[in-house]
Scaffold this motif. Structure first.
Motif, mmCIF file in Angstrom:
data_model
loop_
_atom_site.group_PDB
_atom_site.id
_atom_site.type_symbol
_atom_site.label_atom_id
_atom_site.label_comp_id
_atom_site.label_asym_id
_atom_site.label_seq_id
_atom_site.Cartn_x
_atom_site.Cartn_y
_atom_site.Cartn_z
ATOM 1 N N TYR A 11 0.829 -1.208 0.000
ATOM 2 C CA TYR A 11 0.000 0.000 0.000
ATOM 3 C C TYR A 11 0.866 1.261 0.000
ATOM 4 O O TYR A 11 0.547 2.241 -0.669
ATOM 5 N N GLY A 12 1.939 1.246 0.740
ATOM 6 C CA GLY A 12 2.826 2.406 0.789
ATOM 7 C C GLY A 12 3.473 2.697 -0.554
ATOM 8 O O GLY A 12 3.514 3.849 -1.000
ATOM 9 N N ILE A 13 3.961 1.658 -1.209
ATOM 10 C CA ILE A 13 4.581 1.842 -2.522
ATOM 11 C C ILE A 13 3.544 2.321 -3.528
ATOM 12 O O ILE A 13 3.818 3.222 -4.339
ATOM 13 N N SER A 14 2.355 1.759 -3.478
ATOM 14 C CA SER A 14 1.287 2.193 -4.385
ATOM 15 C C SER A 14 0.934 3.655 -4.159
ATOM 16 O O SER A 14 0.737 4.413 -5.114
ATOM 17 N N ALA A 15 0.854 4.070 -2.903
ATOM 18 C CA ALA A 15 0.528 5.454 -2.597
ATOM 19 C C ALA A 15 1.610 6.404 -3.111
ATOM 20 O O ALA A 15 1.304 7.463 -3.662
ATOM 21 N N LEU A 19 0.906 9.268 -5.907
ATOM 22 C CA LEU A 19 1.211 10.670 -5.608
ATOM 23 C C LEU A 19 2.228 11.241 -6.589
ATOM 24 O O LEU A 19 2.122 12.409 -6.991
ATOM 25 N N ALA A 20 3.195 10.430 -6.994
ATOM 26 C CA ALA A 20 4.176 10.879 -7.983
ATOM 27 C C ALA A 20 3.507 11.169 -9.325
ATOM 28 O O ALA A 20 3.813 12.171 -9.980
ATOM 29 N N LEU A 21 2.588 10.321 -9.734
ATOM 30 C CA LEU A 21 1.867 10.541 -10.989
ATOM 31 C C LEU A 21 0.987 11.793 -10.924
ATOM 32 O O LEU A 21 0.909 12.554 -11.885
ATOM 33 N N ILE A 22 0.331 11.999 -9.799
ATOM 34 C CA ILE A 22 -0.484 13.207 -9.625
ATOM 35 C C ILE A 22 0.400 14.449 -9.678
ATOM 36 O O ILE A 22 0.074 15.433 -10.353
ATOM 37 N N LEU A 27 2.419 19.298 -12.421
ATOM 38 C CA LEU A 27 3.548 20.118 -12.873
ATOM 39 C C LEU A 27 3.580 20.250 -14.391
ATOM 40 O O LEU A 27 3.881 21.325 -14.919
ATOM 41 N N ASP A 28 3.251 19.179 -15.099
ATOM 42 C CA ASP A 28 3.214 19.234 -16.557
ATOM 43 C C ASP A 28 2.107 20.167 -17.033
ATOM 44 O O ASP A 28 2.297 20.915 -17.993
#
Length: 57
Positions: A11-15, A19-22, A27-28
């Motif tokens: 769950y932590g890695i998925s989160a 969050l990185a994708l968001i 930013l893009d």
């Protein structure tokens, strides 16, 4: 390694990935908006702006 640790780690890695994708998308989007503002300030207009103003082709 316990079962609970594996689940929490998953769950932590998925989160973190979500969050990185968001953040990357946000930013893009800001970068594209800045590019559009720079182009409009330079006098470049969008093709859709002429058709939206009522000019027919």
């Amino acid at each position: 390694m316990s079962h609970a640790f594996y689940i929490c780690l998953s769950y932590g890695i998925s989160a973190v990935i979500i969050l990185a994708l968001i953040g990357w998308t946000w930013l893009d989007g800001r970068a594209r908006q800045a590019e559009l503002k720079a182009l409009e300030a330079a006098g470049v207009r969008r093709r859709s702006a002429t058709s939206a103003s009522g000019a027919s082709e």
